[in-house]
Scaffold this active site. Structure first.
Site: not given
Ligand code: ADP
Length: 164
Positions: A18, A42, A92, A130
């Site tokens: 992120h 979630k 990803r 996460s």
């Molecule tokens: P959500 O629950 O809205 O999907 P996340 O916190 O899981 O929120 O993810 C937010 C954004 O960050 C999403 O677009 C996800 O694809 C992206 N994301 C999650 N992990 C990574 C990573 N390792 N590298 C790049 N982008 C990521």
């Protein structure tokens, strides 16, 4: 014209993946606002207040980035209130692409003035989420390099408190 982007996510917790997207996104827009939201699909590990504090601490080196928290509101409405005309998200994998496409097309249906922008994950971080980091953490696996320092500290504090 000021280009303001909103990066919405559940960030439970923020990962280096992120943070990498945030640092690269900050170069594309005049202002980048991180929306620390609740994903109703979630179960959250950190509270909204904890997540907000962690993200604020982790982006304080970026002068055009700020953080907002929001519960129970459509992302497009939050973006409108903030004056954001771009949504930033990360991709990803093909699986992410399919998921992000659905969200982006729905957001476009709700607000045609809002453009979704995607950054491909750095290959260093494209295998982390996460959820997987929380799982490995539960069984004491070494995940330090995938977590911003504030997140690692918060996880350690949670573990210490639960052992008391
Ligand atoms: P959500 O629950 O809205 O999907 P996340 O916190 O899981 O929120 O993810 C937010 C954004 O960050 C999403 O677009 C996800 O694809 C992206 N994301 C999650 N992990 C990574 C990573 N390792 N590298 C790049 N982008 C990521």
């Amino acid at each position: 014209m000021t280009r303001i982007a909103l990066f919405p996510g559940s960030f439970d917790p923020l990962t280096m993946g992120h943070l990498d997207t945030i640092e690269r996104g900050a170069k594309l827009f005049d202002e980048l606002i991180i929306g620390v939201f609740v994903n109703t699909n979630k179960k959250s590990y950190f509270t909204s207040e904890e997540k907000l504090a962690i993200v604020e601490e982790s982006v304080k080196h970026l002068s055009n980035v700020r953080v907002v928290g929001q519960e129970n509101e459509l992302t497009v409405n939050v973006a409108e209130k903030l004056g954001a005309t771009f949504l930033l998200r990360g991709i990803r994998s093909v699986k992410d692409y399919e998921y992000e496409k659905e969200i982006a097309l729905m957001n476009h249906h709700l607000d045609q003035g809002l453009e979704s922008v995607f950054l491909l994950a750095d290959p260093k971080y494209s295998h982390i989420s996460s959820s997987i980091l929380k799982e490995v953490w539960t069984f004491n696996g070494d995940i330090k390099e995938y977590l911003p320092e504030a997140v690692y500290r918060a996880l350690e504090e949670k573990r210490e408190n639960s052992e008391k």
